[in-house]
Design an enzyme around this catalytic site. Structure first.
Site, PDB file in Angstrom:
ATOM      1  N   HIS A  77       0.817  -1.223   0.000  1.00 38.69           N
ATOM      2  CA  HIS A  77       0.000   0.000   0.000  1.00 38.69           C
ATOM      3  C   HIS A  77       0.846   1.265   0.000  1.00 38.69           C
ATOM      4  O   HIS A  77       0.306   2.371  -0.097  1.00 38.69           O
ATOM      5  CB  HIS A  77      -0.993  -0.006   1.179  1.00 38.69           C
ATOM      6  CG  HIS A  77      -0.383   0.267   2.516  1.00 38.69           C
ATOM      7  ND1 HIS A  77      -0.147  -0.718   3.458  1.00 38.69           N
ATOM      8  CD2 HIS A  77       0.027   1.425   3.083  1.00 38.69           C
ATOM      9  CE1 HIS A  77       0.374  -0.176   4.538  1.00 38.69           C
ATOM     10  NE2 HIS A  77       0.499   1.120   4.332  1.00 38.69           N
ATOM     11  N   ASP A 136      -0.004  -7.646   1.689  1.00 38.24           N
ATOM     12  CA  ASP A 136       0.507  -6.272   1.743  1.00 38.24           C
ATOM     13  C   ASP A 136       2.035  -6.283   1.785  1.00 38.24           C
ATOM     14  O   ASP A 136       2.659  -6.009   2.809  1.00 38.24           O
ATOM     15  CB  ASP A 136      -0.074  -5.564   2.970  1.00 38.24           C
ATOM     16  CG  ASP A 136       0.167  -4.061   2.955  1.00 38.24           C
ATOM     17  OD1 ASP A 136       0.492  -3.531   1.874  1.00 38.24           O
ATOM     18  OD2 ASP A 136       0.018  -3.432   4.018  1.00 38.24           O
ATOM     19  N   SER A 181       4.116   2.983   7.200  1.00 37.80           N
ATOM     20  CA  SER A 181       4.111   1.530   7.041  1.00 37.80           C
ATOM     21  C   SER A 181       5.357   1.041   6.314  1.00 37.80           C
ATOM     22  O   SER A 181       6.170   1.819   5.854  1.00 37.80           O
ATOM     23  CB  SER A 181       2.886   1.115   6.234  1.00 37.80           C
ATOM     24  OG  SER A 181       1.710   1.529   6.856  1.00 37.80           O
TER      25      SER A 181
END
Length: 256
Positions: free
Chosen positions: A66, A110, A206
């Site tokens: 992402h 992810d 992230s």
């Protein structure tokens, strides 16, 4: 009372956007020592810090899927992302590779590989991190660490790399806690921090690693949106060992 609580949770989750936020800033950690965590990468968009990442070969950085944006570059060899490059080096991203199974964070997968435009020169400030050699379960209470740049509490941004000690959480316990906020965990994840503790990660950065026994076993994926006031539901990481065949294939082909 249970019905009323359920209703309030539903309203809250609608406001929070299905309860998840891209995770990664460090809560109740400490400033990383100079020339430690040499594998850490700042994944940048238009030369501004966007996500964390970590070097696994001289020309590949691992991060979260992402985190994919336009004009990506990677900075290696720095602990402070506001002091200019100094001895750090910026690398253009030649190619981004995500698994075909990736759709969004809540559906899992992810994980993303960034092919650098040239090989990184390894030094006392830049080095690779080991990955697991086989698929294995991360035992509950395993001692780990997470690292990243940014929020040290909700809304508080710092520029120095932060590191925090965490313990792995039993996946069944993690699933149960997320069930309480009506989110079914995606497959191939592990959990650590952010539950029954005052330590963990938070939104905004992230892609950083969860490192246990010197191996990067997870990638910071998501937590409860906009809430860094732990205890909370457990933080969720992509389990790297589930993607070892895919990682090896991309690296060997030098292409997706």
């Amino acid at each position: 009372m249970h019905t009323m609580n359920k209703l309030l949770l539903t309203v809250l989750l609608t406001y929070l956007g299905h309860s998840v936020a891209f995770g990664g800033q460090i809560i109740n950690g400490k400033k990383a020592k100079r020339n430690s965590l040499q594998y850490m990468a700042s994944v940048q968009n238009d030369e501004k810090h966007n996500c964390g990442g970590f070097l696994i070969t001289p020309d590949f950085v691992l991060t979260a899927a992402h985190c994919n944006t336009s004009n990506l570059s990677v900075v290696l060899g720095t602990h402070n992302i506001k002091k200019g490059l100094g001895k750090a080096v910026r690398y253009n991203v030649e190619r981004t590779c995500k698994p075909n199974s990736y759709e969004n964070v809540k559906d899992g997968s992810d994980i993303m590989l960034l092919k650098l435009s040239r090989e990184a020169k390894l030094s006392k400030s830049v080095n690779k991190v080991r990955l697991p050699t086989k698929d294995k379960v991360l035992k509950p209470k395993t001692k780990c660490l997470a690292a990243g740049w940014g929020l040290t509490k909700t809304g508080a941004i710092v520029d120095d790399l932060q590191v925090v000690d965490l313990e792995a959480i039993d996946l069944k316990v993690c699933q149960k806690q997320w069930d309480h906020v009506d989110l079914k965990l995606p497959p191939n994840v592990i959990c650590a921090g952010g539950y029954m503790t005052d330590k963990g990660t938070c939104q905004g950065d992230s892609g950083g690693p969860l490192v246990c026994n010197g191996e990067a076993v997870g990638i910071v994926s998501f937590n409860m949106k906009r809430n860094c006031a732990y205890p909370n539901v457990p933080n969720v990481y992509t389990q790297i060992s589930k993607y070892l065949p895919w990682i090896k294939k991309v690296i060997n082909k030098q292409s997706c």
